[in-house]
Design a protein around this motif. Structure first.
Motif, PDB file in Angstrom:
ATOM      1  N   THR A 121       0.839  -1.206   0.000  1.00 39.53           N
ATOM      2  CA  THR A 121       0.000   0.000   0.000  1.00 39.53           C
ATOM      3  C   THR A 121       0.870   1.251   0.000  1.00 39.53           C
ATOM      4  O   THR A 121       2.093   1.190   0.149  1.00 39.53           O
ATOM      5  CB  THR A 121      -0.923   0.042   1.225  1.00 39.53           C
ATOM      6  N   GLU A 122       0.184   2.398  -0.135  1.00 38.27           N
ATOM      7  CA  GLU A 122       0.903   3.679  -0.173  1.00 38.27           C
ATOM      8  C   GLU A 122       1.571   3.995   1.169  1.00 38.27           C
ATOM      9  O   GLU A 122       2.457   4.840   1.218  1.00 38.27           O
ATOM     10  CB  GLU A 122      -0.055   4.807  -0.583  1.00 38.27           C
ATOM     11  N   THR A 123       1.175   3.305   2.230  1.00 40.51           N
ATOM     12  CA  THR A 123       1.831   3.523   3.515  1.00 40.51           C
ATOM     13  C   THR A 123       2.919   2.475   3.775  1.00 40.51           C
ATOM     14  O   THR A 123       3.559   2.501   4.824  1.00 40.51           O
ATOM     15  CB  THR A 123       0.808   3.457   4.671  1.00 40.51           C
ATOM     16  N   GLY A 124       3.122   1.571   2.843  1.00 38.75           N
ATOM     17  CA  GLY A 124       4.186   0.579   2.982  1.00 38.75           C
ATOM     18  C   GLY A 124       3.740  -0.744   3.563  1.00 38.75           C
ATOM     19  O   GLY A 124       4.551  -1.659   3.721  1.00 38.75           O
ATOM     20  N   THR A 125       2.449  -0.859   3.895  1.00 38.02           N
ATOM     21  CA  THR A 125       1.951  -2.131   4.412  1.00 38.02           C
ATOM     22  C   THR A 125       1.944  -3.176   3.296  1.00 38.02           C
ATOM     23  O   THR A 125       1.483  -2.902   2.192  1.00 38.02           O
ATOM     24  CB  THR A 125       0.520  -1.954   4.960  1.00 38.02           C
ATOM     25  N   GLU A 126       2.457  -4.373   3.614  1.00 37.45           N
ATOM     26  CA  GLU A 126       2.537  -5.437   2.611  1.00 37.45           C
ATOM     27  C   GLU A 126       1.535  -6.547   2.926  1.00 37.45           C
ATOM     28  O   GLU A 126       1.407  -6.965   4.076  1.00 37.45           O
ATOM     29  CB  GLU A 126       3.954  -6.018   2.560  1.00 37.45           C
ATOM     30  N   HIS A 127       0.853  -6.989   1.876  1.00 36.95           N
ATOM     31  CA  HIS A 127      -0.041  -8.148   1.965  1.00 36.95           C
ATOM     32  C   HIS A 127       0.512  -9.214   1.033  1.00 36.95           C
ATOM     33  O   HIS A 127       0.645  -8.974  -0.164  1.00 36.95           O
ATOM     34  CB  HIS A 127      -1.469  -7.759   1.550  1.00 36.95           C
ATOM     35  N   ARG A 128       0.846 -10.392   1.584  1.00 41.98           N
ATOM     36  CA  ARG A 128       1.535 -11.423   0.810  1.00 41.98           C
ATOM     37  C   ARG A 128       0.719 -12.697   0.743  1.00 41.98           C
ATOM     38  O   ARG A 128       0.061 -13.067   1.713  1.00 41.98           O
ATOM     39  CB  ARG A 128       2.893 -11.760   1.456  1.00 41.98           C
ATOM     40  N   TRP A 129       0.815 -13.346  -0.415  1.00 41.80           N
ATOM     41  CA  TRP A 129       0.216 -14.662  -0.586  1.00 41.80           C
ATOM     42  C   TRP A 129       1.262 -15.607  -1.160  1.00 41.80           C
ATOM     43  O   TRP A 129       1.901 -15.278  -2.173  1.00 41.80           O
ATOM     44  CB  TRP A 129      -0.966 -14.609  -1.550  1.00 41.80           C
ATOM     45  N   THR A 130       1.418 -16.752  -0.537  1.00 36.93           N
ATOM     46  CA  THR A 130       2.196 -17.817  -1.158  1.00 36.93           C
ATOM     47  C   THR A 130       1.332 -18.485  -2.225  1.00 36.93           C
ATOM     48  O   THR A 130       0.126 -18.222  -2.341  1.00 36.93           O
ATOM     49  CB  THR A 130       2.608 -18.876  -0.125  1.00 36.93           C
ATOM     50  N   TRP A 131       1.949 -19.384  -3.001  1.00 36.07           N
ATOM     51  CA  TRP A 131       1.181 -20.113  -4.019  1.00 36.07           C
ATOM     52  C   TRP A 131       0.033 -20.892  -3.382  1.00 36.07           C
ATOM     53  O   TRP A 131      -1.097 -20.882  -3.876  1.00 36.07           O
ATOM     54  CB  TRP A 131       2.104 -21.048  -4.789  1.00 36.07           C
ATOM     55  N   ALA A 132       0.335 -21.558  -2.269  1.00 39.59           N
ATOM     56  CA  ALA A 132      -0.702 -22.362  -1.597  1.00 39.59           C
ATOM     57  C   ALA A 132      -1.833 -21.472  -1.097  1.00 39.59           C
ATOM     58  O   ALA A 132      -3.018 -21.819  -1.228  1.00 39.59           O
ATOM     59  CB  ALA A 132      -0.083 -23.151  -0.442  1.00 39.59           C
ATOM     60  N   GLU A 133      -1.483 -20.324  -0.534  1.00 40.04           N
ATOM     61  CA  GLU A 133      -2.520 -19.409  -0.040  1.00 40.04           C
ATOM     62  C   GLU A 133      -3.335 -18.827  -1.196  1.00 40.04           C
ATOM     63  O   GLU A 133      -4.555 -18.695  -1.126  1.00 40.04           O
ATOM     64  CB  GLU A 133      -1.866 -18.279   0.763  1.00 40.04           C
ATOM     65  N   PHE A 134      -2.647 -18.495  -2.282  1.00 33.61           N
ATOM     66  CA  PHE A 134      -3.309 -17.895  -3.447  1.00 33.61           C
ATOM     67  C   PHE A 134      -4.282 -18.871  -4.097  1.00 33.61           C
ATOM     68  O   PHE A 134      -5.429 -18.519  -4.404  1.00 33.61           O
ATOM     69  CB  PHE A 134      -2.230 -17.444  -4.438  1.00 33.61           C
TER      70      PHE A 134
END
Lengths: 90, 196
Positions: free
Chosen positions: B48-61
């Motif tokens: 995000t514009e504030t630097g917060t990261e949201h991550r997904w691995t292949w399994a999660e995706f």
């Protein structure tokens, strides 16, 4: 006070005409990413794309992009530190 | 307005955007070497514009709710392909828990490619991250393991080998958008080049 230390960009016409009229594939280019220096003819050009993308044979970073529209062209040389162009003696 | 000018024709065959021709095969376009990304090494990151990261691995995706959109695709090099079927995850799902006031996304890929879109164009059931094509895993030459799919814009916006996106309050032009191509790229308005 008028700044007399620069000239209008129109004066580039003659000097650049001499450079850009040459066969650039015969020039030498330096990759802005890794510094590898070699003949432009040695670049790897990806042409199955919306434009031509020429990449460094050493590091694969983009050195040159050329997009040709119907009545315009865009040339991006950010990936090249310099082009060394052979010229006849001045 | 003339009575015959009230929308696209529905009866006389497929309607193509202006300047496009129909193709039955699936041309492979690429601005560089094809990245080979193993799914177990793949991740998708929304920053995000504030630097917060949201991550997904292949399994999660791949465990997220799946959709199988059938869409027409239009390449700026003038070919169009109709009725292509994909499998993947809606950007609505991926952006659901993302708190942002951003108006733009700069999408980035394995291999270094980038492209920019208004964030609104990634919402509303119009954009996906897809990992399947025509009932099979998405081949690497078409952007596998996963690519963006935004079929209402020219296909250069549907970044292959997608790795993530950075959301911003200002627009940052991507790879082709910094080399003469249109910032938005609506095929129905034939927005090929800057200024079109």
């Amino acid at each position: 006070m008028t700044d007399m230390s620069y000239l209008d960009g129109n004066m580039l016409d003659g000097p650049l005409r001499e450079v850009f009229a040459v066969d650039v594939s015969g020039a030498t280019g330096r990759c802005a990413s890794c510094g590898a220096t070699g003949p432009m003819a040695g670049l790897r050009v990806y042409s199955h794309a919306p434009g031509l993308v020429a990449r460094c044979p050493a590091c694969a970073e983009v050195m040159l992009r050329l997009v040709r529209g119907p009545d315009r062209a865009w040339l991006d040389l950010r990936g090249i530190t310099f082009l060394q162009v052979p010229l006849p003696p001045a | 307005m003339s009575p015959g000018f009230q929308g696209r024709r529905r009866s006389a065959g497929p309607a193509l955007p202006p300047g496009q021709y129909l193709t039955e095969d699936f041309p492979v376009l690429s601005a560089g070497p094809t990245p080979r990304v193993r799914p177990d090494a793949w991740e998708f990151v929304v920053t995000t514009e504030t630097g917060t990261e949201h991550r997904w691995t292949w399994a999660e995706f791949t465990a997220l709710p799946q959709e199988t959109p059938t869409v027409d695709i239009h390449c700026v090099t003038r070919w169009s392909k109709l009725g292509t079927t994909w499998q993947g995850v809606s950007l609505d799902v991926l952006l659901d828990g993302v708190d942002t006031d951003a108006a733009y996304a700069l999408v980035h890929s394995y291999g270094g490619y980038t492209t920019n879109l208004p964030l609104a164009d990634l919402r509303g059931g119009r954009a996906w991250v897809v990992h399947g094509y025509d009932g099979r895993d998405l081949p690497a030459e078409h952007g596998g393991p996963a690519r963006l799919l935004v079929p209402h814009l020219y296909l250069w916006k549907s970044a292959k080998w997608v790795r993530g996106m950075r959301l911003g309050v200002t627009d940052t032009p991507g790879f082709w958008e910094t080399a003469g191509y249109h910032d938005y790229g609506d095929p129905w308005r034939e927005q090929r080049y800057a200024g079109d």
